[in-house]
Design a protein around this motif. Structure first.
Motif, PDB file in Angstrom:
ATOM      1  N   MET A 293     -68.604  21.787 -40.693  1.00  0.00           N
ATOM      2  CA  MET A 293     -67.585  21.845 -41.733  1.00  0.00           C
ATOM      3  C   MET A 293     -67.844  22.972 -42.732  1.00  0.00           C
ATOM      4  SD  MET A 293     -65.250  19.598 -41.135  1.00  0.00           S
ATOM      5  CE  MET A 293     -64.441  19.276 -42.684  1.00  0.00           C
ATOM      6  N   GLY A 294     -69.091  23.325 -42.951  1.00  0.00           N
ATOM      7  CA  GLY A 294     -69.424  24.399 -43.882  1.00  0.00           C
ATOM      8  C   GLY A 294     -69.391  25.783 -43.268  1.00  0.00           C
ATOM      9  N   GLY A 295     -69.123  25.873 -41.957  1.00  0.00           N
ATOM     10  CA  GLY A 295     -69.041  27.164 -41.291  1.00  0.00           C
ATOM     11  C   GLY A 295     -70.303  27.615 -40.593  1.00  0.00           C
ATOM     12  N   ALA A 296     -71.388  26.861 -40.715  1.00  0.00           N
ATOM     13  CA  ALA A 296     -72.642  27.229 -40.051  1.00  0.00           C
ATOM     14  C   ALA A 296     -72.568  26.882 -38.568  1.00  0.00           C
ATOM     15  CB  ALA A 296     -73.815  26.489 -40.694  1.00  0.00           C
ATOM     16  N   PRO A 297     -73.131  27.739 -37.691  1.00  0.00           N
ATOM     17  CA  PRO A 297     -73.123  27.450 -36.255  1.00  0.00           C
ATOM     18  C   PRO A 297     -73.915  26.185 -35.945  1.00  0.00           C
ATOM     19  CG  PRO A 297     -74.303  29.506 -36.707  1.00  0.00           C
ATOM     20  CD  PRO A 297     -73.803  28.990 -38.000  1.00  0.00           C
TER      21      PRO A 297
ATOM     22  N   GLY B  35     -59.366  32.728 -15.888  1.00  0.00           N
ATOM     23  CA  GLY B  35     -59.452  32.571 -17.329  1.00  0.00           C
ATOM     24  C   GLY B  35     -60.873  32.396 -17.830  1.00  0.00           C
ATOM     25  N   VAL B  36     -61.128  32.920 -19.030  1.00  0.00           N
ATOM     26  CA  VAL B  36     -62.434  32.810 -19.684  1.00  0.00           C
ATOM     27  C   VAL B  36     -62.206  32.400 -21.137  1.00  0.00           C
ATOM     28  CG1 VAL B  36     -64.504  34.064 -20.410  1.00  0.00           C
ATOM     29  CG2 VAL B  36     -63.451  34.582 -18.203  1.00  0.00           C
ATOM     30  N   VAL B  37     -62.919  31.356 -21.579  1.00  0.00           N
ATOM     31  CA  VAL B  37     -62.887  30.927 -22.979  1.00  0.00           C
ATOM     32  C   VAL B  37     -64.176  31.392 -23.629  1.00  0.00           C
ATOM     33  CG1 VAL B  37     -62.836  28.981 -24.593  1.00  0.00           C
ATOM     34  CG2 VAL B  37     -61.503  28.889 -22.477  1.00  0.00           C
ATOM     35  N   LEU B  38     -64.045  32.145 -24.717  1.00  0.00           N
ATOM     36  CA  LEU B  38     -65.184  32.550 -25.525  1.00  0.00           C
ATOM     37  C   LEU B  38     -65.162  31.652 -26.752  1.00  0.00           C
ATOM     38  CD1 LEU B  38     -64.655  36.407 -25.301  1.00  0.00           C
ATOM     39  CD2 LEU B  38     -66.108  34.970 -23.857  1.00  0.00           C
ATOM     40  N   GLY B  39     -66.142  30.748 -26.863  1.00  0.00           N
ATOM     41  CA  GLY B  39     -66.085  29.730 -27.901  1.00  0.00           C
ATOM     42  C   GLY B  39     -67.283  29.719 -28.821  1.00  0.00           C
ATOM     43  N   ARG B  40     -67.079  29.015 -29.935  1.00  0.00           N
ATOM     44  CA  ARG B  40     -68.130  28.860 -30.939  1.00  0.00           C
ATOM     45  C   ARG B  40     -67.983  27.486 -31.575  1.00  0.00           C
ATOM     46  NH1 ARG B  40     -68.523  31.896 -36.507  1.00  0.00           N
ATOM     47  NH2 ARG B  40     -70.652  31.380 -37.044  1.00  0.00           N
ATOM     48  N   VAL B  41     -69.102  26.807 -31.794  1.00  0.00           N
ATOM     49  CA  VAL B  41     -69.112  25.499 -32.450  1.00  0.00           C
ATOM     50  C   VAL B  41     -69.704  25.682 -33.837  1.00  0.00           C
ATOM     51  CG1 VAL B  41     -69.909  23.118 -32.331  1.00  0.00           C
ATOM     52  CG2 VAL B  41     -69.497  24.382 -30.213  1.00  0.00           C
ATOM     53  N   ILE B  42     -68.961  25.217 -34.858  1.00  0.00           N
ATOM     54  CA  ILE B  42     -69.439  25.317 -36.228  1.00  0.00           C
ATOM     55  C   ILE B  42     -69.284  23.973 -36.935  1.00  0.00           C
ATOM     56  CG2 ILE B  42     -68.962  27.787 -36.442  1.00  0.00           C
ATOM     57  CD1 ILE B  42     -66.425  27.061 -38.028  1.00  0.00           C
TER      58      ILE B  42
END
Length: 129
Positions: free
Chosen positions: A47-51, A38-45
């Protein structure tokens, strides 16, 4: 590569698709990836949607034995400057608990929806209430 084609001329454009296992192996360099894991492709943002750059990423993998369910913590990592992270080498369809932390903000989620050994995760961090 960017290709610009206007209406005044024809152009042949060749798009090469690499085998999925090759792309995942390249994304997972330095981690324990093998085809079929398994591979998780993730992103942290925020509350306003900015990385959120360089957020700390903690992972717990689910271990189930009989009627007992435990989560074992793995060594932590960090998101990149664009807030993206990759977690590789999970057993197919293994439940993961992921936490992203940045200064005093954090966000957490359970990943249990896999599609062909890949899960996509977006963690939204916020200040504690």
């Amino acid at each position: 590569y960017w290709v610009f084609v206007d209406r005044a001329r024809d152009a042949d454009i060749h798009i090469v698709f690499h085998p999925r296992s090759d792309v995942l192996a390249q994304l997972c360099q330095g981690q324990s990836y093998r085809p079929g894991t398994g591979v998780v492709l993730g992103r942290v943002i925020g509350m306003g949607g900015a990385p959120i750059a360089n957020a700390k990423i903690d992972v717990w993998r689910r271990i189930q034995s009989g009627n007992v369910e435990l989560f074992r913590q793995e060594p932590s990592g960090a998101a990149g400057a664009d807030g993206r992270f990759v977690i590789c080498g999970s057993a197919p369809h293994q439940k993961l608990r992921i936490r992203a932390t940045d200064a005093r903000e954090s966000g957490e989620m359970i990943v249990d929806a896999w599609k062909d050994e890949v899960a996509v995760a977006t963690l939204v961090v916020h200040a504690p209430e």
